[in-house]
Scaffold this motif. Structure first.
Motif, PDB file in Angstrom:
ATOM      1  N   PRO A  48       0.890  -1.341  -0.089  1.00  0.00           N
ATOM      2  CA  PRO A  48      -0.138   0.030   0.101  1.00  0.00           C
ATOM      3  C   PRO A  48       0.909   1.299   0.008  1.00  0.00           C
ATOM      4  CG  PRO A  48      -0.871  -1.669   1.431  1.00  0.00           C
ATOM      5  CD  PRO A  48       0.412  -2.140   1.113  1.00  0.00           C
ATOM      6  N   ASP A  86       1.992   5.291   0.498  1.00  0.00           N
ATOM      7  CA  ASP A  86       1.931   6.202   1.809  1.00  0.00           C
ATOM      8  C   ASP A  86       0.518   6.701   2.055  1.00  0.00           C
ATOM      9  OD1 ASP A  86       4.746   5.530   2.368  1.00  0.00           O
ATOM     10  OD2 ASP A  86       5.509   7.125   1.179  1.00  0.00           O
ATOM     11  N   SER A  87       0.002   7.245   0.840  1.00  0.00           N
ATOM     12  CA  SER A  87      -1.410   7.723   1.140  1.00  0.00           C
ATOM     13  C   SER A  87      -2.382   6.661   1.481  1.00  0.00           C
ATOM     14  CB  SER A  87      -1.684   8.296  -0.233  1.00  0.00           C
ATOM     15  OG  SER A  87      -2.973   8.797  -0.105  1.00  0.00           O
ATOM     16  N   HIS A  88      -3.159   6.914   2.526  1.00  0.00           N
ATOM     17  CA  HIS A  88      -4.113   5.863   3.179  1.00  0.00           C
ATOM     18  C   HIS A  88      -5.574   6.200   2.284  1.00  0.00           C
ATOM     19  CE1 HIS A  88      -1.425   4.716   6.438  1.00  0.00           C
ATOM     20  NE2 HIS A  88      -1.387   5.955   6.920  1.00  0.00           N
ATOM     21  N   LYS A  89      -5.416   7.126   1.228  1.00  0.00           N
ATOM     22  CA  LYS A  89      -6.656   7.417   0.515  1.00  0.00           C
ATOM     23  C   LYS A  89      -6.513   6.615  -0.757  1.00  0.00           C
ATOM     24  CE  LYS A  89      -7.136  12.040   2.569  1.00  0.00           C
ATOM     25  NZ  LYS A  89      -7.316  13.511   2.292  1.00  0.00           N
ATOM     26  N   ARG A  90      -5.667   5.670  -1.048  1.00  0.00           N
ATOM     27  CA  ARG A  90      -5.626   4.934  -2.204  1.00  0.00           C
ATOM     28  C   ARG A  90      -6.003   3.721  -1.929  1.00  0.00           C
ATOM     29  NH1 ARG A  90      -1.639   6.953  -6.011  1.00  0.00           N
ATOM     30  NH2 ARG A  90      -1.551   8.881  -6.104  1.00  0.00           N
ATOM     31  N   ALA A  91      -6.722   3.228  -2.957  1.00  0.00           N
ATOM     32  CA  ALA A  91      -7.120   1.577  -2.918  1.00  0.00           C
ATOM     33  C   ALA A  91      -6.745   0.921  -3.991  1.00  0.00           C
ATOM     34  CB  ALA A  91      -8.751   1.501  -3.252  1.00  0.00           C
ATOM     35  N   TRP A 113      -3.290   1.354  -8.102  1.00  0.00           N
ATOM     36  CA  TRP A 113      -3.529   2.109  -6.658  1.00  0.00           C
ATOM     37  C   TRP A 113      -4.296   3.311  -7.243  1.00  0.00           C
ATOM     38  CZ3 TRP A 113      -3.517  -0.168  -2.002  1.00  0.00           C
ATOM     39  CH2 TRP A 113      -2.731  -1.357  -1.939  1.00  0.00           C
ATOM     40  N   PRO A 128      -8.899   1.332   1.091  1.00  0.00           N
ATOM     41  CA  PRO A 128      -7.994   1.923   2.256  1.00  0.00           C
ATOM     42  C   PRO A 128      -8.616   1.351   3.521  1.00  0.00           C
ATOM     43  CG  PRO A 128      -8.741   3.666   0.704  1.00  0.00           C
ATOM     44  CD  PRO A 128      -9.443   2.436   0.530  1.00  0.00           C
ATOM     45  N   ALA A 129      -7.461   1.278   4.404  1.00  0.00           N
ATOM     46  CA  ALA A 129      -7.699   0.779   5.868  1.00  0.00           C
ATOM     47  C   ALA A 129      -8.892   1.574   6.627  1.00  0.00           C
ATOM     48  CB  ALA A 129      -6.423   0.869   6.659  1.00  0.00           C
ATOM     49  N   ALA A 130      -8.713   2.870   6.364  1.00  0.00           N
ATOM     50  CA  ALA A 130      -9.814   3.719   7.001  1.00  0.00           C
ATOM     51  C   ALA A 130     -10.927   4.100   6.358  1.00  0.00           C
ATOM     52  CB  ALA A 130      -9.169   4.985   7.565  1.00  0.00           C
ATOM     53  N   ASP A 131     -11.437   3.390   4.977  1.00  0.00           N
ATOM     54  CA  ASP A 131     -12.257   3.663   4.440  1.00  0.00           C
ATOM     55  C   ASP A 131     -13.506   2.825   4.795  1.00  0.00           C
ATOM     56  OD1 ASP A 131     -13.275   5.179   1.753  1.00  0.00           O
ATOM     57  OD2 ASP A 131     -13.625   2.733   1.475  1.00  0.00           O
TER      58      ASP A 131
END
Length: 279
Positions: free
Chosen positions: A171, A173-178, A209, A235-238
């Motif tokens: 993944p 660095d950006s947690h906004k990528r899927a 991604w 993403p993990a927080a999505d």
């Protein structure tokens, strides 16, 4: 995991899809019943081939406890060639090689961000008789300058490609990528998308991604060449629901899928929201 996710790997075009190798399964359904479908040998089942229905179901229909798979003998010889080509040139060359009597087994095109200069590389694996593999290596190297990898080095790399464990699949660095999976015909051209891609030409898949919000752009690009786009890892927080994970199904396929889900898992216990936002 391989069966539930429908991961056929980079050799699907030559070896077949994982669905073709599933002979039977045992699963626990949403009613707490242990059900067995199919068998352990070829051509011993009549009626609906329910076991293959579990391939790519993402665990939404039940918990797989046992799987019987058909296996093939190991090829006598194997070789991996590496060519430095951009994506368009790599696809064109694969089309040419694919129309020739070469023992092509798997391929992977990716831009290697870990190497100096970020080279764009095409990896091609050959499998078959010793004479056929050696002759193909000679011919392909004459067509396009390339190098031959040591099998001890190439083997783990192909396994990592199959299992989505190459550096590309780490993944960002950006947690906004899927992680999106685009299932496209092998004849599809390069897609004009702003995100780096990994191309499994033999598998008919392209990985990238991109933000979940890019669903419309990705699905339109995939549909334009006769393919589909699936949000494979969010993403993990999505909290993305089923509405953007899969391509929306049209009637009557949507009704069939809902009835299958209701039959196997009436209470919506398994992977709730994976197929439909309300089920």
């Amino acid at each position: 995991g391989m069966v539930a996710a429908g991961l056929s790997g980079p050799a699907r075009a030559s070896a077949g899809a994982v669905r073709d190798f599933v002979l039977g399964v045992t699963l626990l359904n949403g009613r707490g019943e242990l059900l067995t479908f199919g068998g352990q040998v070829m051509k011993n089942v009549a009626g609906y081939d329910v076991s293959r229905l579990m391939v790519g179901a993402m665990g939404t229909l039940g918990l797989l406890t046992e799987i019987s798979l058909k296996v093939l003998p190991v090829a006598p010889a194997e070789a991996t060639l590496v060519f430095q080509l951009d994506q368009a040139s790599a696809l064109a060359q694969l089309h040419r090689w694919g129309g020739q009597p070469l023992p092509l087994n798997a391929s992977c095109w990716v831009q290697d961000a870990s190497a100096a200069g970020n080279p764009e590389l095409l990896f091609v694996r050959l499998r078959g008789a010793v004479a056929a593999v050696e002759a193909a290596c000679s011919k392909m190297s004459q067509d396009v300058p390339g190098t031959r990898m040591d099998n001890a080095v190439a083997g783990p790399d192909w396994q990592a490609c199959r299992d989505l464990r190459l550096p590309f699949f780490i993944p960002p660095d950006s947690h906004k990528r899927a992680l999106w999976r685009l299932s496209l015909p092998q004849t599809a051209p390069v897609l004009a998308l702003p995100w780096p891609q990994l191309v499994e030409w033999h598998g008919g898949q392209r990985w990238l991604w991109a933000p979940p919000q890019a669903q419309e752009e990705l699905r339109q690009a995939a549909a334009a060449v006769g393919g589909t786009a699936t949000l494979f890892i969010a993403p993990a927080a999505d909290n993305a629901g089923a509405s953007i994970r899969f391509n929306p199904l049209k009637s009557p396929l949507d009704r069939i899928h809902r009835r299958l889900k209701a039959e196997f898992d009436p209470a919506g216990i398994f992977n709730r929201g994976r197929l439909y936002s309300d089920f």
